[in-house]
Design an enzyme around this catalytic site. Sequence first.
Site, PDB file in Angstrom:
ATOM      1  N   VAL A  78      -1.341  -2.303   9.620  1.00  0.00           N
ATOM      2  CA  VAL A  78      -1.772  -0.753   9.862  1.00  0.00           C
ATOM      3  C   VAL A  78      -3.140  -0.720   9.508  1.00  0.00           C
ATOM      4  O   VAL A  78      -3.998   0.195  10.082  1.00  0.00           O
ATOM      5  CB  VAL A  78      -0.781  -0.014   9.067  1.00  0.00           C
ATOM      6  CG1 VAL A  78      -1.238   1.183   9.456  1.00  0.00           C
ATOM      7  CG2 VAL A  78       0.641  -0.233   9.477  1.00  0.00           C
ATOM      8  N   HIS A  84      -7.950  -0.117  19.208  1.00  0.00           N
ATOM      9  CA  HIS A  84      -7.826   1.087  18.414  1.00  0.00           C
ATOM     10  C   HIS A  84      -9.125   1.735  17.855  1.00  0.00           C
ATOM     11  O   HIS A  84      -9.497   1.603  16.701  1.00  0.00           O
ATOM     12  CB  HIS A  84      -6.775   0.933  17.169  1.00  0.00           C
ATOM     13  CG  HIS A  84      -6.549   2.232  16.448  1.00  0.00           C
ATOM     14  ND1 HIS A  84      -5.968   3.292  17.016  1.00  0.00           N
ATOM     15  CD2 HIS A  84      -6.687   2.510  15.131  1.00  0.00           C
ATOM     16  CE1 HIS A  84      -5.765   4.208  16.409  1.00  0.00           C
ATOM     17  NE2 HIS A  84      -6.197   3.820  14.923  1.00  0.00           N
ATOM     18  N   ARG A 120     -10.507   6.263   6.487  1.00  0.00           N
ATOM     19  CA  ARG A 120     -11.765   6.801   6.857  1.00  0.00           C
ATOM     20  C   ARG A 120     -12.119   8.423   6.217  1.00  0.00           C
ATOM     21  O   ARG A 120     -10.936   8.990   6.025  1.00  0.00           O
ATOM     22  CB  ARG A 120     -11.848   7.273   8.195  1.00  0.00           C
ATOM     23  CG  ARG A 120     -12.142   5.913   8.952  1.00  0.00           C
ATOM     24  CD  ARG A 120     -12.525   6.394  10.589  1.00  0.00           C
ATOM     25  NE  ARG A 120     -11.399   6.774  11.482  1.00  0.00           N
ATOM     26  CZ  ARG A 120     -11.560   7.208  12.558  1.00  0.00           C
ATOM     27  NH1 ARG A 120     -13.092   7.590  13.059  1.00  0.00           N
ATOM     28  NH2 ARG A 120     -10.450   7.641  13.241  1.00  0.00           N
ATOM     29  N   GLY A 129       0.926  -1.369   0.054  1.00  0.00           N
ATOM     30  CA  GLY A 129      -0.054   0.163  -0.108  1.00  0.00           C
ATOM     31  C   GLY A 129       0.888   1.191   0.053  1.00  0.00           C
ATOM     32  O   GLY A 129       1.585   1.599   1.060  1.00  0.00           O
ATOM     33  N   ALA A 130       0.948   2.029  -1.019  1.00  0.00           N
ATOM     34  CA  ALA A 130       1.763   3.030  -1.275  1.00  0.00           C
ATOM     35  C   ALA A 130       1.003   4.329  -1.000  1.00  0.00           C
ATOM     36  O   ALA A 130       1.393   5.502  -1.900  1.00  0.00           O
ATOM     37  CB  ALA A 130       2.413   3.104  -2.707  1.00  0.00           C
ATOM     38  N   GLY A 131      -0.034   4.239  -0.329  1.00  0.00           N
ATOM     39  CA  GLY A 131      -0.884   5.546  -0.238  1.00  0.00           C
ATOM     40  C   GLY A 131      -0.081   6.383   0.977  1.00  0.00           C
ATOM     41  O   GLY A 131       0.890   6.409   0.970  1.00  0.00           O
ATOM     42  N   VAL A 162      -0.178   6.550   4.356  1.00  0.00           N
ATOM     43  CA  VAL A 162       0.796   5.878   5.646  1.00  0.00           C
ATOM     44  C   VAL A 162       1.922   5.008   4.868  1.00  0.00           C
ATOM     45  O   VAL A 162       2.985   5.300   5.357  1.00  0.00           O
ATOM     46  CB  VAL A 162      -0.111   5.128   6.525  1.00  0.00           C
ATOM     47  CG1 VAL A 162       0.650   4.439   7.427  1.00  0.00           C
ATOM     48  CG2 VAL A 162      -1.318   5.824   6.888  1.00  0.00           C
ATOM     49  N   GLY A 163       1.530   4.401   3.556  1.00  0.00           N
ATOM     50  CA  GLY A 163       2.800   3.525   3.281  1.00  0.00           C
ATOM     51  C   GLY A 163       3.959   4.419   2.845  1.00  0.00           C
ATOM     52  O   GLY A 163       5.021   4.147   3.140  1.00  0.00           O
ATOM     53  N   ASP A 200       2.104  -1.391  -4.869  1.00  0.00           N
ATOM     54  CA  ASP A 200       0.670  -1.054  -4.625  1.00  0.00           C
ATOM     55  C   ASP A 200      -0.047  -1.907  -5.852  1.00  0.00           C
ATOM     56  O   ASP A 200       0.889  -2.048  -7.009  1.00  0.00           O
ATOM     57  CB  ASP A 200       0.565   0.466  -4.658  1.00  0.00           C
ATOM     58  CG  ASP A 200      -0.671   0.918  -4.365  1.00  0.00           C
ATOM     59  OD1 ASP A 200      -0.807   1.434  -3.270  1.00  0.00           O
ATOM     60  OD2 ASP A 200      -1.895   0.716  -5.077  1.00  0.00           O
TER      61      ASP A 200
HETATM   62  O1  TXD Z   1      -3.194   3.391  13.811  1.00  0.00           O
HETATM   63  C1  TXD Z   1      -3.359   3.022  12.692  1.00  0.00           C
HETATM   64  N1  TXD Z   1      -3.393   1.585  12.733  1.00  0.00           N
HETATM   65  C2  TXD Z   1      -3.784   3.604  11.578  1.00  0.00           C
HETATM   66  C3  TXD Z   1      -4.623   3.096  10.671  1.00  0.00           C
HETATM   67  C4  TXD Z   1      -3.472   5.211  11.244  1.00  0.00           C
HETATM   68  C5  TXD Z   1      -3.806   5.490   9.997  1.00  0.00           C
HETATM   69  C6  TXD Z   1      -4.498   5.036   9.095  1.00  0.00           C
HETATM   70  N2  TXD Z   1      -4.860   3.784   9.340  1.00  0.00           N
HETATM   71  C7  TXD Z   1      -5.325   3.197   8.172  1.00  0.00           C
HETATM   72  O2  TXD Z   1      -4.372   2.797   7.255  1.00  0.00           O
HETATM   73  C8  TXD Z   1      -6.519   3.645   7.547  1.00  0.00           C
HETATM   74  O3  TXD Z   1      -7.753   3.847   7.927  1.00  0.00           O
HETATM   75  C9  TXD Z   1      -6.570   2.968   6.120  1.00  0.00           C
HETATM   76  O4  TXD Z   1      -7.227   1.564   6.356  1.00  0.00           O
HETATM   77  C10 TXD Z   1      -4.794   2.228   6.295  1.00  0.00           C
HETATM   78  C11 TXD Z   1      -4.277   3.302   5.025  1.00  0.00           C
HETATM   79  O5  TXD Z   1      -4.480   4.594   5.251  1.00  0.00           O
HETATM   80  P1  TXD Z   1      -3.867   5.568   3.959  1.00  0.00           P
HETATM   81  O6  TXD Z   1      -4.152   6.907   4.665  1.00  0.00           O
HETATM   82  O7  TXD Z   1      -2.386   5.145   3.618  1.00  0.00           O
HETATM   83  O8  TXD Z   1      -4.797   5.153   2.827  1.00  0.00           O
HETATM   84  P2  TXD Z   1      -4.627   5.635   1.299  1.00  0.00           P
HETATM   85  O9  TXD Z   1      -3.767   6.988   1.193  1.00  0.00           O
HETATM   86  O10 TXD Z   1      -6.107   5.462   0.742  1.00  0.00           O
HETATM   87  O11 TXD Z   1      -3.672   4.524   0.844  1.00  0.00           O
HETATM   88  C12 TXD Z   1      -4.304   3.215   0.926  1.00  0.00           C
HETATM   89  C13 TXD Z   1      -3.339   2.440  -0.311  1.00  0.00           C
HETATM   90  C14 TXD Z   1      -3.936   2.918  -1.821  1.00  0.00           C
HETATM   91  O12 TXD Z   1      -2.555   3.276  -2.211  1.00  0.00           O
HETATM   92  C15 TXD Z   1      -4.511   1.839  -2.491  1.00  0.00           C
HETATM   93  O13 TXD Z   1      -4.011   1.718  -3.990  1.00  0.00           O
HETATM   94  C16 TXD Z   1      -3.674   0.688  -1.932  1.00  0.00           C
HETATM   95  O14 TXD Z   1      -3.623   1.181  -0.414  1.00  0.00           O
HETATM   96  N3  TXD Z   1      -4.460  -0.609  -1.931  1.00  0.00           N
HETATM   97  C17 TXD Z   1      -3.982  -1.811  -2.191  1.00  0.00           C
HETATM   98  N4  TXD Z   1      -2.584  -2.002  -1.982  1.00  0.00           N
HETATM   99  C18 TXD Z   1      -2.219  -3.447  -2.139  1.00  0.00           C
HETATM  100  N5  TXD Z   1      -3.227  -4.436  -2.577  1.00  0.00           N
HETATM  101  C19 TXD Z   1      -4.366  -3.971  -2.309  1.00  0.00           C
HETATM  102  N6  TXD Z   1      -5.540  -5.045  -2.581  1.00  0.00           N
HETATM  103  C20 TXD Z   1      -5.127  -2.628  -2.264  1.00  0.00           C
HETATM  104  N7  TXD Z   1      -6.117  -2.119  -2.397  1.00  0.00           N
HETATM  105  C21 TXD Z   1      -5.919  -0.644  -2.174  1.00  0.00           C
END
Ligand code: TXD
Length: 315
Positions: free
Chosen positions: A121, A178, A85, A12-14, A16-17, A36
């Site tokens: 995460v 959490h 969220r 996941g390169a969003g 957090v990643g 990703d």
């Molecule tokens: O304390 C904690 N654990 C948390 C958790 C703190 C902050 C964020 N938290 C959760 O992490 C948040 O509620 C989300 O469930 C995740 C990821 O948050 P982020 O802010 O990084 O979300 P993004 O920016 O939308 O990035 C998610 C990435 C995005 O690039 C998608 O293309 C990718 O996930 N994605 C996937 N990657 C691999 N494989 C699959 N199947 C896939 N689906 C989506």
Amino acid sequence: MKPRKPFVAVIGAGNVGATSAQRILEKGISDVVLFDVVEGMPQGKALDLNESAPVEGHDRRIFGTNKYEDIAGAEIVVITAGMARKPGMTREDLLGLNAKIIKDVCQNVKTHAPNSVVIVVTNPLDVMTYLAQETLGFPKNRVFGMAGVLDTARMRFFIAERLDVVGKEVEAIVLGGHGDLMVPVSSHTKVSGRPVKDLIPADELAKIEQRTRDGGAEVVALLKTGSAFYAPATSVCEMVKAILRDEKKVLPVCAYLNGEFGIKDLYFGVPAELGREGVRRVVEIPLAEAEKKQMEASAAKVRQGVEEILRVAKV
Ligand code: TXD
């Protein structure tokens, strides 16, 4: 070129990643493979981060990919894949959406990085960690979740802000699930060695505890398009460092409980010692009666989520 071992794979390169990857590189901890499903995106972010290295002055490399084969040999896999969220959503609203993603990711991690330590995460965190372990089938000490370091960091900041001291002088711990029922353990909170209860009046401390529980929602409401990522990424990096450097450091971690704190067969936020093999042990600390009750309520809510996920995801 290939990543130098030991390296970390981030799924996941969003927000957090990618930010976790940045922190790992810039602190010189290890090379990173950034995966990703979106084509070109992890490669683009990796290129951008590699181009920062000459100015930042570190020698770490990052490799962006859409192929799971590239995570082979990773010492640690950090799973951030999934939806974040939006305003008005609870973490539980993400349950069904993210369960599918976690199962898919974990099946691939099981195939390609079977010996890795896995940090989950994705939200809702405690439930997704349970699902991840079920899907991976790895020993339970090699699968755990990140949340407590973040929740604790938030509480430390709020106390530091109130007392006008630096955050690292504040020692605190937030346990439990959490979610809205997380447990800020004020009985163990100290500022430069002094109990916080001697420094902040009880009613104000209660407000800080509540602000900690609402910490994620406060950022979501301001950002409007996603959730927090700077402090979450810092927290991921802290855990990665403790594991890779075998620090044997005690951090609040979403770890598997088998009777500790009176809780059985649940992933839940507790103090745990982290080292190269993952969770070395859960550290039981004495809690005030009210804190024990809060832990029970929080555990009951997480258990409800786990039961739901077992129905939805048919593990
Ligand atoms: O304390 C904690 N654990 C948390 C958790 C703190 C902050 C964020 N938290 C959760 O992490 C948040 O509620 C989300 O469930 C995740 C990821 O948050 P982020 O802010 O990084 O979300 P993004 O920016 O939308 O990035 C998610 C990435 C995005 O690039 C998608 O293309 C990718 O996930 N994605 C996937 N990657 C691999 N494989 C699959 N199947 C896939 N689906 C989506």
